[in-house]
Every structure is written in structure tokens, then in C-alpha cells.
Design a protein around this motif. Structure first.
Motif, PDB file in Angstrom:
ATOM      1  N   LYS A  80      -6.898  19.781  -2.553  1.00 49.39           N
ATOM      2  CA  LYS A  80      -6.622  20.520  -3.778  1.00 49.39           C
ATOM      3  C   LYS A  80      -5.107  20.631  -3.924  1.00 49.39           C
ATOM      4  CE  LYS A  80      -8.392  24.448  -6.336  1.00 49.39           C
ATOM      5  NZ  LYS A  80      -7.450  24.226  -7.374  1.00 49.39           N
ATOM      6  N   ILE A  81      -4.579  20.093  -5.014  1.00 49.99           N
ATOM      7  CA  ILE A  81      -3.125  20.053  -5.203  1.00 49.99           C
ATOM      8  C   ILE A  81      -2.616  21.438  -5.572  1.00 49.99           C
ATOM      9  CG2 ILE A  81      -1.269  18.945  -6.475  1.00 49.99           C
ATOM     10  CD1 ILE A  81      -2.613  16.760  -5.412  1.00 49.99           C
ATOM     11  N   ARG A  82      -1.515  21.817  -4.891  1.00 49.58           N
ATOM     12  CA  ARG A  82      -0.900  23.112  -5.220  1.00 49.58           C
ATOM     13  C   ARG A  82       0.549  22.877  -5.578  1.00 49.58           C
ATOM     14  NH1 ARG A  82      -4.828  26.573  -3.635  1.00 49.58           N
ATOM     15  NH2 ARG A  82      -5.711  25.396  -1.924  1.00 49.58           N
ATOM     16  N   VAL A  83       1.029  23.590  -6.610  1.00 49.04           N
ATOM     17  CA  VAL A  83       2.429  23.469  -7.007  1.00 49.04           C
ATOM     18  C   VAL A  83       3.241  24.380  -6.108  1.00 49.04           C
ATOM     19  CG1 VAL A  83       4.032  23.780  -8.900  1.00 49.04           C
ATOM     20  CG2 VAL A  83       1.733  22.990  -9.358  1.00 49.04           C
ATOM     21  N   ASN A  84       4.401  23.894  -5.661  1.00 46.42           N
ATOM     22  CA  ASN A  84       5.185  24.741  -4.758  1.00 46.42           C
ATOM     23  C   ASN A  84       5.888  25.854  -5.532  1.00 46.42           C
ATOM     24  OD1 ASN A  84       7.477  23.632  -5.930  1.00 46.42           O
ATOM     25  ND2 ASN A  84       7.920  22.264  -4.236  1.00 46.42           N
ATOM     26  N   PRO A  85       6.336  26.930  -4.851  1.00 49.28           N
ATOM     27  CA  PRO A  85       6.846  28.125  -5.544  1.00 49.28           C
ATOM     28  C   PRO A  85       8.034  27.841  -6.474  1.00 49.28           C
ATOM     29  CG  PRO A  85       6.534  28.602  -3.226  1.00 49.28           C
ATOM     30  CD  PRO A  85       6.244  27.158  -3.396  1.00 49.28           C
ATOM     31  N   VAL A 116       0.845  -1.185   0.000  1.00 52.18           N
ATOM     32  CA  VAL A 116       0.000   0.000   0.000  1.00 52.18           C
ATOM     33  C   VAL A 116       0.882   1.237   0.000  1.00 52.18           C
ATOM     34  CG1 VAL A 116      -1.878  -1.143   1.216  1.00 52.18           C
ATOM     35  CG2 VAL A 116      -0.167   0.091   2.507  1.00 52.18           C
ATOM     36  N   LYS A 117       0.282   2.365  -0.366  1.00 48.99           N
ATOM     37  CA  LYS A 117       1.057   3.609  -0.408  1.00 48.99           C
ATOM     38  C   LYS A 117       0.321   4.706   0.347  1.00 48.99           C
ATOM     39  CE  LYS A 117       3.130   6.993  -3.445  1.00 48.99           C
ATOM     40  NZ  LYS A 117       3.394   7.459  -4.781  1.00 48.99           N
ATOM     41  N   ARG A 118       1.057   5.472   1.102  1.00 47.92           N
ATOM     42  CA  ARG A 118       0.499   6.646   1.755  1.00 47.92           C
ATOM     43  C   ARG A 118       0.607   7.790   0.754  1.00 47.92           C
ATOM     44  NH1 ARG A 118       3.189  10.831   4.632  1.00 47.92           N
ATOM     45  NH2 ARG A 118       1.800  11.921   6.045  1.00 47.92           N
ATOM     46  N   ALA A 119      -0.523   8.141   0.139  1.00 46.93           N
ATOM     47  CA  ALA A 119      -0.523   9.154  -0.909  1.00 46.93           C
ATOM     48  C   ALA A 119      -1.336  10.361  -0.456  1.00 46.93           C
ATOM     49  CB  ALA A 119      -1.125   8.568  -2.189  1.00 46.93           C
ATOM     50  N   ASN A 138       2.481  19.316   2.439  1.00 49.30           N
ATOM     51  CA  ASN A 138       2.101  19.553   3.826  1.00 49.30           C
ATOM     52  C   ASN A 138       0.594  19.456   3.975  1.00 49.30           C
ATOM     53  OD1 ASN A 138       2.974  19.941   6.314  1.00 49.30           O
ATOM     54  ND2 ASN A 138       3.694  22.036   6.027  1.00 49.30           N
ATOM     55  N   VAL A 139       0.029  18.439   3.371  1.00 50.72           N
ATOM     56  CA  VAL A 139      -1.426  18.327   3.327  1.00 50.72           C
ATOM     57  C   VAL A 139      -1.830  16.963   3.863  1.00 50.72           C
ATOM     58  CG1 VAL A 139      -1.742  19.892   1.401  1.00 50.72           C
ATOM     59  CG2 VAL A 139      -1.260  17.510   0.968  1.00 50.72           C
ATOM     60  N   LYS A 140      -3.111  16.719   3.872  1.00 52.11           N
ATOM     61  CA  LYS A 140      -3.614  15.452   4.416  1.00 52.11           C
ATOM     62  C   LYS A 140      -3.217  14.298   3.501  1.00 52.11           C
ATOM     63  CE  LYS A 140      -7.706  13.283   6.129  1.00 52.11           C
ATOM     64  NZ  LYS A 140      -8.771  12.656   5.443  1.00 52.11           N
ATOM     65  N   HIS A 141      -2.707  13.221   4.095  1.00 57.42           N
ATOM     66  CA  HIS A 141      -2.389  12.015   3.348  1.00 57.42           C
ATOM     67  C   HIS A 141      -3.286  10.892   3.826  1.00 57.42           C
ATOM     68  CE1 HIS A 141       1.374  14.114   2.419  1.00 57.42           C
ATOM     69  NE2 HIS A 141       1.492  13.293   1.421  1.00 57.42           N
ATOM     70  N   SER A 142      -3.544   9.953   2.926  1.00 59.34           N
ATOM     71  CA  SER A 142      -4.278   8.761   3.351  1.00 59.34           C
ATOM     72  C   SER A 142      -3.885   7.634   2.403  1.00 59.34           C
ATOM     73  CB  SER A 142      -5.785   9.004   3.329  1.00 59.34           C
ATOM     74  OG  SER A 142      -6.181   9.387   2.054  1.00 59.34           O
ATOM     75  N   MET A 143      -4.458   6.451   2.638  1.00 58.29           N
ATOM     76  CA  MET A 143      -4.084   5.316   1.801  1.00 58.29           C
ATOM     77  C   MET A 143      -4.610   5.533   0.397  1.00 58.29           C
ATOM     78  SD  MET A 143      -4.786   1.247   2.113  1.00 58.29           S
ATOM     79  CE  MET A 143      -4.912   1.209   3.838  1.00 58.29           C
ATOM     80  N   ASN A 144      -3.786   5.220  -0.579  1.00 62.84           N
ATOM     81  CA  ASN A 144      -4.178   5.293  -1.975  1.00 62.84           C
ATOM     82  C   ASN A 144      -5.479   4.494  -2.177  1.00 62.84           C
ATOM     83  OD1 ASN A 144      -4.044   5.574  -4.751  1.00 62.84           O
ATOM     84  ND2 ASN A 144      -2.727   3.792  -4.993  1.00 62.84           N
TER      85      ASN A 144
END
Lengths: 268, 80
Positions: free
Chosen positions: A24-29, A15-18, A37-43
Motif C-alpha cells: 500500500k503506497i504511502r506519501v511521505n510527510p 528490468v527495474k526494481r520497483a 522503505n517497503v518491499k521491492h520486487s521486479m516490475n
């Protein structure tokens, strides 16, 4: 008449922690990655894989000896393992990588999984995993793993039937043209598609019970695998913003707008 | 029987509280949960308590259904 010896199956579910699907995905600067730095859960596809392993045990009863889950990730990935244990797995293996290290690439993951499989004293008959991870959408790990270990593979499975005594798995795959039926000799790598099953909810009592289930820890040096990335990400950008369409009043206006856009009928 | 119902009610509250973490924040799931439980704190009749617990279980199943539907719809849109 003596009953024939039932071959006991050992199932491994990577399993993967994705990144959680609702985030909402944000591209870093620096445009080299996404904000992690957002919520992760099992794929979600891996949840379907865990569910399928548990259902196989419910169907085949004693023929399934053990269901092990494995993950490669930072220390926080243990929560993902606990969720899988709460859904019905027996024990877990955590291949720990340092906190800020980059997420391993599919080939590295496949090599690590091959080492994990090789170290299982009782062998592994069935590897069930998600078809792709929702954060990197590679969709390569299952196929690479089957290639490295020289096992049969049945990807994008929408129905799995295992005959433990005959050591055969009948898998229905979802392909572009429709459905494909495969009969694979065990051991086999199966990757799950969305319509395989509906994962169960891990209730609070089950989560509490899962805390007592064993979790083995490894590091990449223990297994002798190099998890360093081979690919360098040059740039990540968001897709272009969607511009709305406009309404036209009549056919003439439509023709005028098409001409503006450069779409005209040309005589060949 | 009263104590077993009490244990069930507490377990139900904990479970619903955990489920409410992912709910739409503007709905105030935790606030509504607490108010509904507090409204029934004085109940003594076993039948009434049982009905209240059944209602709580119903809410739990509805919330789970909403979550799984949301996830399924998202996945089906992204991976047709």
C-alpha cells in the motif's frame, strides 16, 4: 545443400526494481515522494519481458545466442537480477547508483541503456522491456531508447514472433481500437503488455544455480551518462478519499437531490 | 530410494517455506507447513511417502496459482 548461416540473436532485457505491487503506497510527510522503505520486487511488466525472452529461446532454440538482463539501481537491485537469471537469463549487467540517490528518469535510463548496448561486443538485436514501471508509470523509456538508437519499436506487444534468418520481428500490438500487426526489421525495441505471457516461477534450485551466473558491474561515470534528475517534484498528494453514495426512495427525491446538486434541465 | 525421497522431501519443505513468505500472515502458512510435515515424520512405506510428497507438490502448485492470479488480477485492474 548447405544450410544458410543462422543469424544468432542477442537479446537484452532491461528490468527495474520497483515497489512491489501488493504494497500500500504511502506519501511521505514532506509530500515530496512516497515511502520507499517497503518491499521491492521486479516490475511485473519486466517479468513478462524476461519470460518472453526465455520463451523466444525455447521456440527458436539455437538462434538465440544470449539473453542478458540489465538494471540501473542501488546495490540491492542485484536481487532483481538474480530473479531474472533464475528465470532463464544467461548473464546480467548492474549499473550501480548510490544507495540514497533518486531513481533515474526515463531519459537518463534510455541514455544509459544506449551506452550499455553500444558496449556489447557482439551487438544487440532485440531489446525487450516492460511497457511501464508500476511505481512511476512513465511508459517512456522504451520509446525514448528506440528514438535515441534509431531502432524500430513495437510497443504494447501482445504477441511476438521473430524470424531470425530473415531478421524480422512480427509483433501484434494492443492499441485502443484493437490489435495492430507490425513487421519490424531487427534491431528492434519491444515493450511488453500484460497479455503477452504468464511469467514462470523461479524455483529454488534455479535461484541457487543463478548465483553462479556472471554479473557485470558498471557505474554511471563508467558509461559517461549523467543520471541527475531534470524534473523537480513539487508536491505529491494522495487522491481524495472516496465518499459513499446515498440511496433515494423514489423519483421525486432523486429529482430534488439533482436540483440540490445544481443539475437541472435548461432551455437553451 | 529412501535417501532420495528424503532429499526430495527436504527440498519440498524449503521450497514451500520460501513460498509461504508472501502468504496472508493470519493464515499461519509456516506453522501449518511444519505441523503437516511433522505429522508424517514417522512414515516408512515408500508408497505412502511418495503420496505425501505428491500432496506437497500439489500444495505448491496451488499456492503458485493463487499468487499469479492475485498479481494478474491486480495488474488487470490497474492497467485495463
Amino acid at each position: 545443400m548447405r544450410p544458410s548461416a543462422v543469424r544468432l540473436l542477442n537479446i537484452l532485457v532491461p528490468v527495474k526494481r520497483a515497489v512491489d505491487f501488493a504494497v500500500k503506497i504511502r506519501v511521505n510527510p514532506e509530500q515530496t515522494g512516497i515511502d520507499l522503505n517497503v518491499k521491492h520486487s521486479m516490475n511485473p511488466f519486466d517479468e513478462i519481458a524476461v519470460e518472453e525472452a526465455v520463451r523466444l529461446r525455447e521456440r527458436l532454440k539455437d538462434a538465440v545466442k544470449s539473453i542478458k538482463v540489465v538494471t540501473i539501481g542501488p546495490p540491492k537491485a542485484v536481487e532483481t537480477l538474480r530473479t531474472a537469471l533464475a528465470m532463464g537469463a544467461d548473464s546480467a549487467i548492474h549499473v550501480e547508483i548510490p544507495e540514497g540517490a533518486p531513481s533515474p528518469e526515463p531519459l537518463a535510463v534510455a541514455k544509459t541503456l544506449r551506452e550499455v548496448v553500444a558496449r556489447q561486443k557482439e551487438g544487440v538485436d532485440l531489446v525487450i522491456m516492460g511497457k511501464q514501471a508500476i511505481d512511476d508509470d512513465a511508459g517512456q523509456t522504451g520509446q525514448m531508447l528506440a528514438g535515441l538508437m534509431d531502432w524500430a519499436q513495437a510497443t504494447f506487444a501482445s504477441k511476438v514472433d521473430v524470424d531470425a534468418s530473415a531478421k524480422v520481428a512480427n509483433v501484434t500490438r494492443e492499441i485502443d481500437g484493437g490489435l495492430e500487426q507490425l513487421r519490424c526489421q531487427l534491431p528492434v525495441v519491444i515493450t511488453t503488455d500484460l497479455r503477452l505471457n504468464e511469467p514462470r516461477y523461479a524455483s529454488l534450485p534455479n535461484i541457487m544455480k543463478a548465483k553462479k551466473k556472471p554479473v557485470e558491474k558498471f557505474t554511471s561515470t563508467d558509461l559517461g551518462v549523467d543520471l541527475a534528475p531534470r524534473l523537480q517534484t513539487l508536491k505529491i498528494t494522495e487522491p481524495p478519499k472516496r465518499i459513499g453514495g446515498g440511496k433515494v426512495a423514489n423519483v421525486d427525491e432523486l429529482l430534488a437531490k439533482l436540483k440540490e446538486a445544481g443539475i437541472t434541465s435548461k432551455r437553451a | 530410494a529412501r535417501s532420495s525421497q528424503r532429499l526430495r522431501a527436504l527440498a519440498l519443505y524449503k521450497e514451500l517455506h520460501r513460498l509461504g513468505r508472501e502468504f496472508e500472515p493470519s493464515y499461519d502458512f509456516h506453522g501449518k507447513l511444519r505441523r503437516l510435515f511433522e505429522k508424517n515424520r514417522h512414515l516408512t512405506d515408500e508408497g505412502e511417502i511418495e503420496k505425501a510428497i505428491q500432496f506437497g507438490e500439489y500444495i505448491k502448485h496451488e499456492t503458485l496459482a493463487l499468487y499469479s492470479l492475485r498479481k494478474y488480477r491486480h495488474l488487470r485492474r490497474m492497467y485495463p
